[in-house]
Scaffold this motif. Structure first.
Motif, mmCIF file in Angstrom:
data_model
loop_
_atom_site.group_PDB
_atom_site.id
_atom_site.type_symbol
_atom_site.label_atom_id
_atom_site.label_comp_id
_atom_site.label_asym_id
_atom_site.label_seq_id
_atom_site.Cartn_x
_atom_site.Cartn_y
_atom_site.Cartn_z
ATOM 1 N N PRO A 372 78.745 71.862 -3.082
ATOM 2 C CA PRO A 372 80.176 72.049 -3.334
ATOM 3 C C PRO A 372 80.885 72.926 -2.299
ATOM 4 C CG PRO A 372 78.878 73.447 -4.794
ATOM 5 C CD PRO A 372 77.915 72.835 -3.820
ATOM 6 N N VAL A 373 81.817 72.321 -1.584
ATOM 7 C CA VAL A 373 82.578 73.044 -0.564
ATOM 8 C C VAL A 373 84.071 72.863 -0.853
ATOM 9 C CG1 VAL A 373 83.208 72.961 1.895
ATOM 10 C CG2 VAL A 373 80.804 72.940 1.236
ATOM 11 N N ALA A 374 84.851 73.928 -0.610
ATOM 12 C CA ALA A 374 86.292 73.860 -0.892
ATOM 13 C C ALA A 374 87.111 73.997 0.383
ATOM 14 C CB ALA A 374 86.670 74.972 -1.859
ATOM 15 N N ILE A 375 88.239 73.313 0.395
ATOM 16 C CA ILE A 375 89.266 73.571 1.410
ATOM 17 C C ILE A 375 90.457 74.068 0.621
ATOM 18 C CG2 ILE A 375 90.854 72.520 3.081
ATOM 19 C CD1 ILE A 375 88.598 70.663 3.915
ATOM 20 N N CYS A 376 90.830 75.326 0.849
ATOM 21 C CA CYS A 376 91.761 75.951 -0.085
ATOM 22 C C CYS A 376 92.614 76.994 0.630
ATOM 23 C CB CYS A 376 90.938 76.600 -1.192
ATOM 24 S SG CYS A 376 91.944 77.273 -2.497
ATOM 25 N N ASN A 377 93.824 77.175 0.125
ATOM 26 C CA ASN A 377 94.762 78.108 0.754
ATOM 27 C C ASN A 377 94.768 79.484 0.089
ATOM 28 O OD1 ASN A 377 96.705 78.473 2.826
ATOM 29 N ND2 ASN A 377 98.352 78.293 1.328
ATOM 30 N N GLY A 380 89.801 83.518 -3.320
ATOM 31 C CA GLY A 380 89.645 84.232 -4.589
ATOM 32 C C GLY A 380 90.077 83.386 -5.768
ATOM 33 N N SER A 381 90.738 82.248 -5.500
ATOM 34 C CA SER A 381 91.168 81.385 -6.595
ATOM 35 C C SER A 381 89.928 80.769 -7.248
ATOM 36 C CB SER A 381 92.080 80.292 -6.066
ATOM 37 O OG SER A 381 91.390 79.550 -5.093
ATOM 38 N N MET A 382 90.151 80.139 -8.386
ATOM 39 C CA MET A 382 89.033 79.585 -9.153
ATOM 40 C C MET A 382 88.180 78.631 -8.301
ATOM 41 S SD MET A 382 88.690 79.377 -12.805
ATOM 42 C CE MET A 382 89.557 78.244 -13.837
ATOM 43 N N LEU A 383 88.846 77.773 -7.540
ATOM 44 C CA LEU A 383 88.106 76.796 -6.738
ATOM 45 C C LEU A 383 87.178 77.493 -5.736
ATOM 46 C CD1 LEU A 383 87.696 73.792 -6.062
ATOM 47 C CD2 LEU A 383 89.545 73.993 -4.416
ATOM 48 N N THR A 384 87.688 78.514 -5.077
ATOM 49 C CA THR A 384 86.858 79.185 -4.064
ATOM 50 C C THR A 384 85.688 79.923 -4.718
ATOM 51 O OG1 THR A 384 88.151 81.224 -4.013
ATOM 52 C CG2 THR A 384 88.844 79.495 -2.515
ATOM 53 N N ARG A 385 85.878 80.310 -5.971
ATOM 54 C CA ARG A 385 84.756 80.976 -6.662
ATOM 55 C C ARG A 385 83.700 79.975 -7.124
ATOM 56 N NH1 ARG A 385 88.776 83.778 -9.246
ATOM 57 N NH2 ARG A 385 88.139 83.019 -11.286
ATOM 58 N N GLU A 386 84.123 78.757 -7.354
ATOM 59 C CA GLU A 386 83.169 77.732 -7.809
ATOM 60 C C GLU A 386 82.412 77.105 -6.635
ATOM 61 O OE1 GLU A 386 83.218 75.700 -11.003
ATOM 62 O OE2 GLU A 386 84.289 77.261 -12.091
ATOM 63 N N ALA A 387 82.978 77.246 -5.433
ATOM 64 C CA ALA A 387 82.388 76.579 -4.271
ATOM 65 C C ALA A 387 81.248 77.410 -3.702
ATOM 66 C CB ALA A 387 83.460 76.369 -3.214
ATOM 67 N N LEU A 388 80.298 76.723 -3.081
ATOM 68 C CA LEU A 388 79.232 77.456 -2.388
ATOM 69 C C LEU A 388 79.805 78.034 -1.092
ATOM 70 C CD1 LEU A 388 76.224 78.155 -2.469
ATOM 71 C CD2 LEU A 388 75.786 76.074 -1.171
ATOM 72 N N GLY A 389 80.737 77.305 -0.495
ATOM 73 C CA GLY A 389 81.399 77.795 0.708
ATOM 74 C C GLY A 389 82.822 77.273 0.754
ATOM 75 N N THR A 390 83.710 78.068 1.377
ATOM 76 C CA THR A 390 85.110 77.647 1.471
ATOM 77 C C THR A 390 85.555 77.652 2.921
ATOM 78 O OG1 THR A 390 85.645 78.532 -0.699
ATOM 79 C CG2 THR A 390 87.493 78.224 0.794
ATOM 80 N N LEU A 391 86.300 76.617 3.262
ATOM 81 C CA LEU A 391 86.948 76.580 4.561
ATOM 82 C C LEU A 391 88.425 76.883 4.276
ATOM 83 C CD1 LEU A 391 86.883 75.962 7.528
ATOM 84 C CD2 LEU A 391 86.833 73.545 7.007
ATOM 85 N N PRO A 392 88.851 78.140 4.476
ATOM 86 C CA PRO A 392 90.217 78.472 4.089
ATOM 87 C C PRO A 392 91.238 77.881 5.057
ATOM 88 C CG PRO A 392 88.865 80.460 4.396
ATOM 89 C CD PRO A 392 88.127 79.310 5.003
ATOM 90 N N THR A 393 92.344 77.390 4.509
ATOM 91 C CA THR A 393 93.499 77.076 5.350
ATOM 92 C C THR A 393 94.330 78.350 5.368
ATOM 93 O OG1 THR A 393 94.569 76.203 3.366
ATOM 94 C CG2 THR A 393 93.593 74.606 4.856
#
Ligand code: GLU
Length: 483
Positions: A372-377, A380-393
């Motif tokens: 699970p990876v997120a692309i998120c702006n 700290g939001s719920m999605l980024t906490r659920e992801a194993l890694g986040t690629l922040p915008t």
């Protein structure tokens, strides 16, 4: 959708709440209201129509408050009128509630409450919450417990903030679905639906998860899960500049955000493009970075605008990295039997990181073993906490309801991911990757040039504004743009 603001602390709560509501008006604008407690007295003021009507009423007859809550509404149950505007209160005028969401079983609850002698006076679903909480209240200090009991009876989705006139300087918030954030100050604390509401006051935020309850006073914030067990969560520091969440001379937010695209895209590329080594640097994906190798298929999960970015992403991923990619609508994913395993890379895309359907789809993919990876702006939001890694915008706050800079930043993040996967899998040569990275690095400048033509675009738009319909054509990577 609607906007919620709550304040406890030494300032007068009224201007703080109004300022917050102004920054949330994009979330709802059919009516607005606030309730504050001053010297043990609860005062409520509401107005139909835009927030300016409420402000006008407060100018004519000012209120002051030691703590309070406010709401800007977008009605789901009951017409937009002063009577139906939040906050709603119980029979005694002791408890008030503001709510974002829908109480699905409100009719059954209403019937029960009315037979028990409660007087409900609005057509909203929300009002039952105030009366339910009233039915569970004991003496002072019992608000949090009463809210918890009420939550067991409520079916639906909600972000709620409540206060009890007899429990000074305390707000209780709860979340099941729509977002709720806590803004942390020095000797003062805030609650809101979204970060921009609180940027003039703080950059330190705590995000609630589903089922959690938060009890806030000037000197403390207590977060607990559905069972009442304390939750330890570190606050997130938001680096957004408060000025970014203001119109800054533009006529409206969307126009400002259109012009912020070169900056947003540049920031999203920053530190990730290796022009010398011909590599993409995504170390921030942490543990997920190493595991990306196991991906034989990419599943892009998103809703709305992010779903359109995902369609562009599919094109990029397949063309650049040679990995098969599929796009799923968050709300549909759960209602079929998706084929997911440990070789699936699930990429959830969401500006806010709080999109309920995307989150639900992401959890399902995770349960089935996907990486699970997120692309998120919003870090700290719920999605980024659920992801194993986040690629922040790094688009910064986006207020305009039609997405601009968040969308283009998502596409750039997807391009980086595609290039990175291509390098990892060996399907993309270092030279070709370098070439593509050079092109990507020129995108912000290209956007600046395009925006220089905006006066010309204005001219083009004048005759078009009278057209009765449009047909947008696009093929390949431009097909999602046409959509
Ligand atoms: N369902 C509530 C109402 O209609 C809240 C709607 C909202 O989220 O603005 O009043």
């Amino acid at each position: 959708m609607c906007g919620i603001v709550g304040y406890v602390g030494p300032r007068d709560a009224v201007p703080v709440i109004l300022e917050g509501l102004r920054r949330l008006e994009y979330r709802g604008y059919d009516s607005a209201g606030l309730a504050v407690v001053q010297g043990g007295r609860l005062e409520r003021r509401r107005a139909a129509g835009k927030l300016s009507n409420l402000e006008q009423s407060l100018r004519a007859e000012p209120l002051e408050g030691a703590f309070g809550v406010g709401h800007t509404r977008w009605a789901t149950h009951g017409r937009p009128s002063e009577e139906n505007a939040h906050p709603h209160q119980d029979c005694q005028g002791r408890v008030v509630v503001v709510h974002n969401g829908i109480i699905e079983n409100y009719l059954a609850l209403k019937q029960r409450l009315v037979s028990a002698g409660h007087r409900l006076v609005t057509q909203t679903d929300t009002e039952v919450v105030a009366h339910l909480v009233e039915s569970h209240l004991d003496g002072p200090g019992s608000l949090e417990g009463a809210v918890r009991k009420a939550m067991q009876e409520i079916e639906g989705i909600y972000a709620l903030v409540l206060l009890d006139r007899d429990e000074p300087q305390r707000l209780v918030g709860a979340r099941q679905g729509p977002p709720l954030v806590v803004g942390l100050g020095q000797g003062e604390h805030f609650l809101a639906s979204d970060i921009p509401a609180l940027l003039p006051y703080t950059r330190e935020f705590l995000f609630l998860d589903d089922g959690e309850v938060v009890s806030v006073s000037p000197d403390g914030v207590r977060l607990t899960d559905a069972a009442g067990v304390p939750v330890q969560r570190s606050p997130q520091r938001i680096t957004w500049d408060p000025v970014q969440a203001e119109k800054g001379g533009y006529r409206h937010f969307m126009l400002k955000e259109i012009h912020e695209q070169p900056r947003a895209v540049r920031d999203t590329l920053l530190g990730r493009i290796g022009l010398e080594d011909g590599e993409v640097h995504l170390e921030e994906l942490g543990a997920a970075a190493d595991e990306l190798r196991r991906a034989r298929r990419v599943l892009l999960l998103a809703c709305g605008t992010s779903w359109h970015a995902a369609l562009v992403g599919k094109f990029l991923l397949e063309q650049v990295s040679g990995v098969p990619a599929e796009v799923d609508y968050g709300s549909e994913f759960r209602y079929r039997t998706p084929i997911v395993n440990e070789h699936t890379l699930a990429v959830a895309i969401s500006q806010s990181g709080e999109t309920a359907d995307t989150l639900a789809a992401f959890r399902e993919a995770k349960e089935k073993g996907a990486l699970p990876v997120a692309i998120c702006n919003v870090q700290g939001s719920m999605l980024t906490r659920e992801a194993l890694g986040t690629l922040p915008t790094h688009a910064g706050p986006e207020i305009g309801v039609a997405s601009t800079k968040a969308f283009t930043s998502q596409i750039v993040a997807l391009a980086l991911l595609a290039l990175h996967l291509g390098r990892l899998r060996g399907s993309l040569s270092r030279e070709r990757c370098r070439e593509l990275l050079q092109q990507l690095a020129r995108v912000p400048h290209g956007m600046e040039n395009a925006l220089l033509a905006s006066a010309h675009i204005d001219e083009l738009c004048k005759p078009l504004a009278r057209a009765s319909g449009f047909l947008f054509l696009g093929r390949g990577i431009n097909y999602p743009i046409a959509l």
